[in-house]
Design an enzyme around this catalytic site. Structure first.
Site, PDB file in Angstrom:
ATOM      1  N   SER A  60      54.834  38.348  34.170  1.00  0.00           N
ATOM      2  CA  SER A  60      53.864  39.653  34.065  1.00  0.00           C
ATOM      3  C   SER A  60      54.045  40.333  35.593  1.00  0.00           C
ATOM      4  CB  SER A  60      52.735  39.515  33.596  1.00  0.00           C
ATOM      5  OG  SER A  60      52.621  39.034  32.245  1.00  0.00           O
TER       6      SER A  60
HETATM    7  N1  SAH Z   1      51.748  34.862  31.393  1.00  0.00           N
HETATM    8  C1  SAH Z   1      52.998  34.756  31.697  1.00  0.00           C
HETATM    9  C2  SAH Z   1      53.755  36.177  30.594  1.00  0.00           C
HETATM   10  C3  SAH Z   1      54.938  35.780  30.041  1.00  0.00           C
HETATM   11  S1  SAH Z   1      55.646  36.785  28.491  1.00  0.00           S
HETATM   12  C4  SAH Z   1      53.615  34.522  32.916  1.00  0.00           C
HETATM   13  O1  SAH Z   1      52.950  34.889  33.796  1.00  0.00           O
HETATM   14  O2  SAH Z   1      54.794  34.614  33.005  1.00  0.00           O
HETATM   15  C5  SAH Z   1      54.725  36.440  27.113  1.00  0.00           C
HETATM   16  C6  SAH Z   1      54.951  34.839  26.831  1.00  0.00           C
HETATM   17  O3  SAH Z   1      54.398  34.689  25.442  1.00  0.00           O
HETATM   18  C7  SAH Z   1      56.330  34.579  26.226  1.00  0.00           C
HETATM   19  O4  SAH Z   1      56.734  33.426  27.068  1.00  0.00           O
HETATM   20  C8  SAH Z   1      56.365  34.232  24.835  1.00  0.00           C
HETATM   21  O5  SAH Z   1      57.261  33.385  24.433  1.00  0.00           O
HETATM   22  C9  SAH Z   1      55.031  34.054  24.708  1.00  0.00           C
HETATM   23  N2  SAH Z   1      54.481  34.248  23.082  1.00  0.00           N
HETATM   24  C10 SAH Z   1      54.745  35.215  22.269  1.00  0.00           C
HETATM   25  N3  SAH Z   1      54.082  35.185  21.288  1.00  0.00           N
HETATM   26  C11 SAH Z   1      53.551  33.917  21.264  1.00  0.00           C
HETATM   27  C12 SAH Z   1      52.815  33.161  20.238  1.00  0.00           C
HETATM   28  N4  SAH Z   1      52.404  33.694  19.059  1.00  0.00           N
HETATM   29  N5  SAH Z   1      52.386  31.935  20.808  1.00  0.00           N
HETATM   30  C13 SAH Z   1      52.670  31.668  22.025  1.00  0.00           C
HETATM   31  N6  SAH Z   1      53.408  32.079  22.917  1.00  0.00           N
HETATM   32  C14 SAH Z   1      53.780  33.258  22.493  1.00  0.00           C
END
Ligand code: SAH
Length: 214
Positions: A60
């Protein structure tokens, strides 16, 4: 380009953009964002942008990490006990949030991302961050209910299953909206067993929250 000066410049910028919580700013000066992304991209790690981390996912934008953390912790002078993050991704948001609360559980559905974040957070010494490989559609029941929940991927609407894992009075911060369309950062406060209120904040752009059919 990974010196403390570069990092400080980014955090000064974030403060300028309106982040007021000094604890959030202090922690963001300490967490080495460049270690949470591929070495090929690390020269860009202190830009205020989201960047790819593989598997179609992103780390993010630093301002949004700060903003979501600030909104989640607002009104709490003491450290919150038990927090859930859905969407571990790189683990960067978990490192920031985990530095400000007692226990953080974070779930990620993509196996290689889960493994990478789990090992990295361990190597960096975070012992209060517990990374789980799971579909976060149903939150993480084993350690529910939570004082606060942060979701870092965008569903069309807030899953009921997550609201049910919040304590009464607990807060959830979550981007809500269509895939690749406009999403709104929403703060949900659970006011009773059956009620909650929602406040809308800025528009954001997150990867989709993948939901399994129940
Ligand atoms: N907080 C993270 C943002 C990653 S992007 C950071 O700081 O890097 C969002 C993430 O959510 C992705 O890795 C994706 O695989 C995950 N995601 C999406 N839907 C999900 C779900 N239903 N359960 C678990 N993870 C999920």
């Amino acid at each position: 380009m990974t010196s403390q000066r570069t990092r400080d410049r980014l955090i000064d910028r974030i403060e300028h953009l309106g982040i007021k919580n000094q604890d959030v700013l202090r922690v963001m000066r300490l967490v080495p964002r460049h270690l949470f992304m591929d070495a090929a991209l690390s020269s860009r790690s202190y830009e205020n942008t989201a960047l790819p981390i593989g598997h179609g996912q992103t780390i993010s934008q630093p301002y949004i990490v700060a903003r979501m953390t600030e909104l989640l912790l607002e009104g709490h002078d003491d450290k919150l006990e038990n927090i859930l993050e859905v969407g571990t991704g790189s683990g960067f948001q978990a490192a920031v949030l985990g530095s400000l609360v007692k226990n953080l559980h974070t779930v990620e559905r993509i196996l290689p991302l889960y493994r990478h974040a789990r090992d990295l957070l361990y190597d960096l010494g975070y012992r209060n961050i517990h990374v789980h490989h799971a579909d976060g559609t149903w939150g993480w029941k084993n350690t529910a209910p939570y004082d606060a929940i942060m979701v870092t991927a965008a569903p069309d609407e807030i899953p009921d299953s997550l609201i049910k894992q919040l304590k009464i009075g607990g807060r959830m911060i979550i981007p809500v909206g269509e895939n690749n369309g406009e999403q709104i950062l929403q703060l949900l406060i659970r006011t009773s067993e059956s009620d909650h209120i929602i406040e809308n904040y800025e528009s954001v752009l997150f990867v989709p929250f993948l939901q399994q059919e129940s």
